[in-house]
Design an enzyme around this catalytic site. Structure first.
Site, short mmCIF file in Angstrom:
data_model
loop_
_atom_site.label_atom_id
_atom_site.label_comp_id
_atom_site.label_asym_id
_atom_site.label_seq_id
_atom_site.Cartn_x
_atom_site.Cartn_y
_atom_site.Cartn_z
N ASP A 17 0.89 -1.16 0.00
CA ASP A 17 0.00 0.00 0.00
C ASP A 17 0.93 1.21 0.00
O ASP A 17 1.45 1.59 1.04
CB ASP A 17 -0.90 -0.02 1.23
CG ASP A 17 -1.90 1.13 1.25
OD1 ASP A 17 -2.10 1.77 0.20
OD2 ASP A 17 -2.46 1.39 2.33
N GLU A 77 -1.21 -1.35 -4.77
CA GLU A 77 -2.38 -0.53 -5.03
C GLU A 77 -2.00 0.59 -5.98
O GLU A 77 -0.98 1.25 -5.81
CB GLU A 77 -2.92 0.05 -3.72
CG GLU A 77 -4.25 0.73 -3.87
CD GLU A 77 -4.83 1.15 -2.54
OE1 GLU A 77 -5.68 0.41 -2.01
OE2 GLU A 77 -4.41 2.21 -2.03
N ASP A 150 -2.63 0.75 7.20
CA ASP A 150 -1.87 0.66 5.95
C ASP A 150 -1.35 -0.76 5.74
O ASP A 150 -1.30 -1.25 4.62
CB ASP A 150 -0.72 1.67 5.95
CG ASP A 150 -1.23 3.10 5.99
OD1 ASP A 150 -1.85 3.52 4.99
OD2 ASP A 150 -1.02 3.78 7.01
#
Length: 191
Positions: A17, A77, A150
């Site tokens: 992430d 991501e 996260d």
């Protein structure tokens, strides 16, 4: 045509992430379709005052994780479109750095939009971070640190990648045909 063999084989997936304040990472091992969490965490970059220092720390940590665990695949991501162009550029640089590490080690990397990750893990593309974390706990069978959103997002990205590959593998009925064949055979699954 290449035959897919040993679909139950062990595989390690690194989920990332990306962020320039906090970067989440999560490693899962898939054994016979069961998800095992190997490691997860958050790289806190708020103490670094320059972009160069942040990028150096990101490079060192991600490279260290890759060299320690030698993941078979990496999932990241993709940056989402927002109003702050500078934030988008910074996230794109982080993503590019992770991609560069992946390419240098010969590890395939795949990007997933945030809504795709949430949809894959929770069934709802608008799920909250807490809902993603809860489903990651259910899927992996372990209690996670609820403060590390996260990191739980990164685990969700890795799990999304696993689910995505599993669906592609099962839908091509034992053969490796690629995306074109998948799209032609499954028009109802493409939106």
């Amino acid at each position: 045509m290449t035959q897919i063999t040993n679909l139950g084989a062990e595989k390690i997936i690194l989920g990332i992430d990306p962020g320039t304040r906090y970067l989440g990472y999560g490693l899962i091992r898939i054994t016979r379709d069961k998800v095992h969490v190997l490691q997860y965490g958050v790289l806190n970059l708020t103490k670094y005052t320059t972009q160069g220092a942040k990028f150096l720390k990101i490079h060192e940590r991600v490279m260290g994780i890759v060299e320690e665990f030698m993941p078979d695949e990496i999932a990241i991501e993709s940056p989402f479109f927002g109003k702050n162009v500078q934030s988008m550029l910074k996230l794109g640089r982080v993503q590019g750095m992770v991609m560069s590490i992946s390419f240098s080690k010969g590890i395939p990397i795949t990007e997933y939009e945030p809504k795709k990750v949430k949809q894959s893990v929770t069934g709802n593309g608008n799920a909250s971070k807490e809902q993603v974390a809860k489903m990651v706990e259910i899927i992996s069978g372990i209690k996670l640190d609820g403060k590390l959103h996260d990191a739980t997002d990164a685990l969700g990205i890795a799990i999304c990648h696993h689910f995505h590959n599993k669906n592609i593998s099962s839908s091509v009925k034992g053969t490796q045909k690629g995306w074109g064949a998948f799209v032609n055979e499954n028009p109802d699954r493409i939106k």
